[in-house]
Design a protein around this motif. Structure first.
Motif, mmCIF file in Angstrom:
data_model
loop_
_atom_site.group_PDB
_atom_site.id
_atom_site.type_symbol
_atom_site.label_atom_id
_atom_site.label_comp_id
_atom_site.label_asym_id
_atom_site.label_seq_id
_atom_site.Cartn_x
_atom_site.Cartn_y
_atom_site.Cartn_z
ATOM 1 N N ASP A 82 0.844 -1.278 0.094
ATOM 2 C CA ASP A 82 0.048 -0.044 0.045
ATOM 3 C C ASP A 82 0.750 1.324 0.179
ATOM 4 O OD1 ASP A 82 -2.249 -1.654 0.032
ATOM 5 O OD2 ASP A 82 -2.476 -1.434 2.321
ATOM 6 N N VAL A 83 1.925 1.233 0.839
ATOM 7 C CA VAL A 83 2.755 2.415 0.897
ATOM 8 C C VAL A 83 3.548 2.511 -0.507
ATOM 9 C CG1 VAL A 83 5.043 3.263 1.682
ATOM 10 C CG2 VAL A 83 3.107 2.143 3.349
ATOM 11 N N ILE A 84 3.912 1.543 -1.187
ATOM 12 C CA ILE A 84 4.665 1.722 -2.559
ATOM 13 C C ILE A 84 3.679 2.128 -3.477
ATOM 14 C CG2 ILE A 84 5.516 0.439 -4.502
ATOM 15 C CD1 ILE A 84 6.911 -1.270 -2.464
ATOM 16 N N GLU A 85 2.298 2.061 -3.551
ATOM 17 C CA GLU A 85 1.324 2.482 -4.381
ATOM 18 C C GLU A 85 1.100 3.964 -3.857
ATOM 19 O OE1 GLU A 85 -0.026 1.229 -7.025
ATOM 20 O OE2 GLU A 85 1.312 -0.685 -6.509
ATOM 21 N N ILE A 86 0.995 4.383 -2.911
ATOM 22 C CA ILE A 86 0.889 5.896 -2.416
ATOM 23 C C ILE A 86 2.096 6.533 -2.889
ATOM 24 C CG2 ILE A 86 0.573 7.471 -0.562
ATOM 25 C CD1 ILE A 86 -0.956 5.292 1.024
ATOM 26 N N ALA A 87 3.339 6.119 -2.601
ATOM 27 C CA ALA A 87 4.521 6.831 -3.109
ATOM 28 C C ALA A 87 4.719 7.225 -4.376
ATOM 29 C CB ALA A 87 5.763 5.921 -2.546
ATOM 30 N N ARG A 88 4.176 6.219 -5.404
ATOM 31 C CA ARG A 88 4.320 6.299 -6.878
ATOM 32 C C ARG A 88 3.533 7.517 -7.174
ATOM 33 N NH1 ARG A 88 4.368 0.202 -7.428
ATOM 34 N NH2 ARG A 88 6.331 -0.284 -8.050
ATOM 35 N N ASN A 89 2.415 7.878 -6.412
ATOM 36 C CA ASN A 89 1.734 9.031 -6.692
ATOM 37 C C ASN A 89 2.281 10.379 -6.102
ATOM 38 O OD1 ASN A 89 -0.215 7.775 -8.219
ATOM 39 N ND2 ASN A 89 -1.241 6.970 -6.306
ATOM 40 N N HIS A 90 3.348 10.289 -5.386
ATOM 41 C CA HIS A 90 4.035 11.641 -4.842
ATOM 42 C C HIS A 90 4.724 12.174 -5.923
ATOM 43 C CE1 HIS A 90 6.720 13.793 -1.763
ATOM 44 N NE2 HIS A 90 5.758 13.729 -1.259
ATOM 45 N N THR A 91 5.045 13.454 -5.449
ATOM 46 C CA THR A 91 5.717 14.330 -6.594
ATOM 47 C C THR A 91 7.035 13.978 -6.802
ATOM 48 O OG1 THR A 91 6.059 15.889 -5.033
ATOM 49 C CG2 THR A 91 4.216 16.289 -6.150
ATOM 50 N N SER A 92 7.819 13.439 -5.669
ATOM 51 C CA SER A 92 9.309 13.076 -5.682
ATOM 52 C C SER A 92 9.506 12.042 -6.300
ATOM 53 C CB SER A 92 9.694 13.007 -4.215
ATOM 54 O OG SER A 92 9.098 11.784 -3.470
ATOM 55 N N TYR A 93 8.414 11.235 -6.691
ATOM 56 C CA TYR A 93 8.500 9.908 -7.794
ATOM 57 C C TYR A 93 8.705 9.963 -9.212
ATOM 58 C CZ TYR A 93 7.584 5.244 -9.750
ATOM 59 O OH TYR A 93 7.736 4.102 -10.693
ATOM 60 N N ARG A 94 9.678 9.505 -9.679
ATOM 61 C CA ARG A 94 9.869 9.644 -11.242
ATOM 62 C C ARG A 94 9.921 8.087 -11.600
ATOM 63 N NH1 ARG A 94 15.020 12.398 -8.986
ATOM 64 N NH2 ARG A 94 13.796 11.788 -7.236
ATOM 65 N N GLU A 95 9.314 8.112 -12.900
ATOM 66 C CA GLU A 95 9.020 6.864 -13.512
ATOM 67 C C GLU A 95 10.322 5.822 -13.857
ATOM 68 O OE1 GLU A 95 7.091 7.684 -17.530
ATOM 69 O OE2 GLU A 95 5.281 8.389 -16.837
ATOM 70 N N LYS A 96 11.411 6.449 -13.893
ATOM 71 C CA LYS A 96 12.816 5.688 -14.237
ATOM 72 C C LYS A 96 13.204 5.305 -12.984
ATOM 73 C CE LYS A 96 13.805 7.408 -18.974
ATOM 74 N NZ LYS A 96 14.637 8.028 -19.415
ATOM 75 N N ILE A 97 12.525 5.467 -11.700
ATOM 76 C CA ILE A 97 13.095 5.106 -10.340
ATOM 77 C C ILE A 97 12.329 3.775 -10.096
ATOM 78 C CG2 ILE A 97 13.138 5.575 -8.033
ATOM 79 C CD1 ILE A 97 13.510 8.262 -8.459
ATOM 80 N N LYS A 98 13.092 2.647 -9.925
ATOM 81 C CA LYS A 98 12.650 1.462 -9.827
ATOM 82 C C LYS A 98 12.160 1.413 -8.047
ATOM 83 C CE LYS A 98 13.669 -3.457 -10.346
ATOM 84 N NZ LYS A 98 14.389 -4.434 -10.770
ATOM 85 N N LEU A 99 10.928 1.131 -7.828
ATOM 86 C CA LEU A 99 10.645 1.152 -6.604
ATOM 87 C C LEU A 99 9.840 -0.158 -6.123
ATOM 88 C CD1 LEU A 99 9.815 2.522 -4.023
ATOM 89 C CD2 LEU A 99 7.773 3.433 -4.766
#
Length: 580
Positions: free
Chosen positions: A415-432
């Motif tokens: 759940d936390v990973i899904e929320i973090a993917r919508n945060h402004t600091s996340y970029r598509e090329k970062i592997k989370l």
């Protein structure tokens, strides 16, 4: 019984005289055989004696005295008898009463004293006296009686003075030597047993002392008056990373010069001044260059004769004590912050909301342009930022008591990973991504607080990656061999890392490396983890990469809830951004 066997075996091992006696007999017999005609009378007893002596020497080599003492005593007895017979044969072949080899009986008597007590030595003297008397009388003109009585002795005395006095003198000498040698041998044995018991007692005391010093929790070092290391216990090895077998006997200045010069200077200064110094704190470095605070106290070893013999140093690793002190200071600061936050919350937050609202109304009514528009937007922006700071401040100072429950940590991490993917600091090329050593892992904790901890750490990891590409991983370890009753969660990034100075202060309130950070995000994370009974720490390098690790209590059925926190004030909702 066992001690008697050991003692007897050790006494017989002192029989270095056996080869010497055999060599003496060889010389004597050789001389007799060359000068006398009656060779057969000597050679046969001597051959038997030689065989018995060789058998006895072989028994010593096979360590039979300690394993079979009775057999050894019997061999000694046979050897003494054969030795007396050989001596009687030599005396008979070399002139009986005028033989120069009568003194050989004395060697046998002394030899018997080294294997038997006083009584055994006197019995050997008796046997030598009877044998010598028999040899002398058979070689004289005296007629042997059927029984030895007083009349026979009077007859010898009246008929042959020389024969009587020679026998009498030698028999007195035999018994005198037997008594003296037996008495001295018995005394020597007694002293040897006392010395052995004292040595065993001393060894036992030394062993007990060594065990005590060896297992002290404090490090112990002893140096002599030359500055050489003579003792270094196990605790000292753990603290310094040095092994006793590699530094014992070396000068302490040479051993400690590179990594811990203060340590050697402290000890040598006491050696030079010969005065007791009060306890002090110094810093040493381990094998990896990490500084270790230690507390050291010293004392002088001295005696009345030689004066100063050396110095004893006792020291402890103060790392845990320093951490405890810091934790107590941290708790005191938290208490002060809590009191301060309660008093300023309404005094600042409510007027700030009024200011922000009033400016919004003015913007709508006046419709400002240009510089006026920019200034009003700045007021609204800074009011909002100040409100966020106050919110973080209150969250940090007033974390509510965790509502402990059974939490499935794998699902929560997803759940936390899904929320973090919508945060402004996340970029598509970062592997989370996440990684777990089990499909289902339960912990005891507050679901919302665990989410807040993980979310803040993940966002911090995303912001630490300055490039567009990177990796952030949440690792879950539920089967750690070290933390058997805990679950370890790690947030790992490949960002720029941090220096040691930043690492030491990373959890301190109001410390931030970001331009717009409040410096309370990680401080809040630490408080949340502490309140749930866990522990958080960071592993990093200036060359890149950071790992934030924290533990949570593993859930099991019927477990007792950890002690509740003293703070039980309403917590602010989870914010969608990291404050650090």
């Amino acid at each position: 019984m066992e001690s008697r066997k050991t003692s007897y075996g050790q006494e017989l091992k002192s029989g270095w005289f056996l080869p010497l006696r055999l060599a003496i007999f060889l010389i004597v017999v050789g001389v007799v055989l060359l000068t006398q005609q009656r060779q057969a009378a000597i050679s046969t007893p001597f051959f038997i004696y030689s065989i018995l002596t060789l058998v006895f020497l072989l028994s010593l080599a096979l360590k039979l005295p300690s394993r079979m003492p009775r057999l050894t005593q019997f061999l000694v007895f046979l050897q003494i008898i054969s030795e007396v017979i050989v001596e009687a044969s030599i005396i008979k072949a070399t002139g009986n009463i005028t033989s120069p080899f009568t003194a050989l009986f004395l060697m046998t008597i002394v030899s018997a004293a080294m294997s038997y007590q006083l009584i055994g030595t006197l019995l050997t003297a008796t046997m030598a006296s009877l044998t010598y008397g028999l040899v002398v009388l058979t070689g004289s003109e005296a007629e042997l009686p059927r029984t030895l009585d007083l009349e026979f002795i009077k007859k010898i005395y009246s008929s042959n003075d020389e024969l009587f006095y020679t026998l009498f003198l030698y028999i007195c000498v035999f018994y005198l030597v037997a008594f003296v040698s037996g008495y001295l041998s018995q005394k020597i044995r007694s002293k040897e047993r006392e010395l052995r018991r004292a040595s065993e007692s001393l060894a036992r005391v030394q062993l007990e002392t060594d065990e005590i010093l060896k297992h002290l929790h404090s490090g112990l070092i002893t140096i002599d008056h030359f500055g050489r290391i003579i003792y270094f216990n196990e605790a000292a090895e753990r603290i310094t990373g040095l092994k006793e077998n590699k530094i014992k006997g070396k000068n302490c200045l040479e051993v400690f010069a590179d990594r811990m010069p203060q340590f050697s200077e402290k000890i040598l200064s006491v050696l030079k001044s010969s005065q007791l110094e009060s306890r002090c704190e110094i810093t040493i470095c381990d094998n990896e260059g990490e500084e270790i605070p230690i507390g050291i106290s010293t004392s002088v070893l001295e005696d009345e004769v030689r004066g100063v013999r050396g110095v004893i140093g006792i020291f402890q690793n103060l790392t845990d004590a320093k951490k405890m002190e810091e934790k107590m200071r941290h708790a005191d600061r938290l208490a002060a912050v809590g009191e301060l936050s309660a008093s300023i919350a309404h005094e600042i937050r409510n007027p700030l909301a009024s200011i922000s609202g009033s400016v919004e109304i003015l913007k709508q009514e006046l419709n400002p342009e240009g510089e006026n528009q920019r200034l009003m937007d700045l007021i609204v922006k800074e009011s909002s930022r100040l409100s966020n700071i106050l919110t973080d401040f209150l969250v940090y100072a007033r974390v509510k008591t965790p509502n402990f429950g059974k939490v499935e940590i794998n699902r929560l991490v997803s759940d936390v990973i899904e929320i973090a993917r919508n945060h402004t600091s996340y970029r598509e090329k970062i592997k989370l991504r996440s990684e777990s050593d089990d499909t289902t892992i339960y912990v005891s904790g507050d679901d919302e607080q665990i989410r807040q901890v993980l979310f803040n750490l993940v966002v911090n990891a995303l912001e630490a990656i300055e490039s567009d590409k990177g990796s952030v991983k949440i690792k879950i370890e539920g089967n750690s061999p070290i933390y058997t009753d805990q679950v370890i969660l790690s947030v790992i990034d490949d960002g720029g890392g941090m220096t040691r100075e930043v690492k030491d202060r990373i959890f301190s309130p109001f410390f931030s490396t970001k331009k717009e950070g409040t410096g309370l995000g990680l401080a809040i994370v630490r408080r949340l983890v502490d309140n749930m009974g866990g522990r958080i720490w960071v592993e990093t390098s200036p060359h890149g990469g950071t790992i934030f690790k924290f533990t949570l209590i593993k859930y099991f059925k019927g477990m007792i809830r950890p002690e509740e926190s003293e703070h039980d004030i309403e917590q602010e909702p989870l914010r969608t951004g990291a404050s650090e």
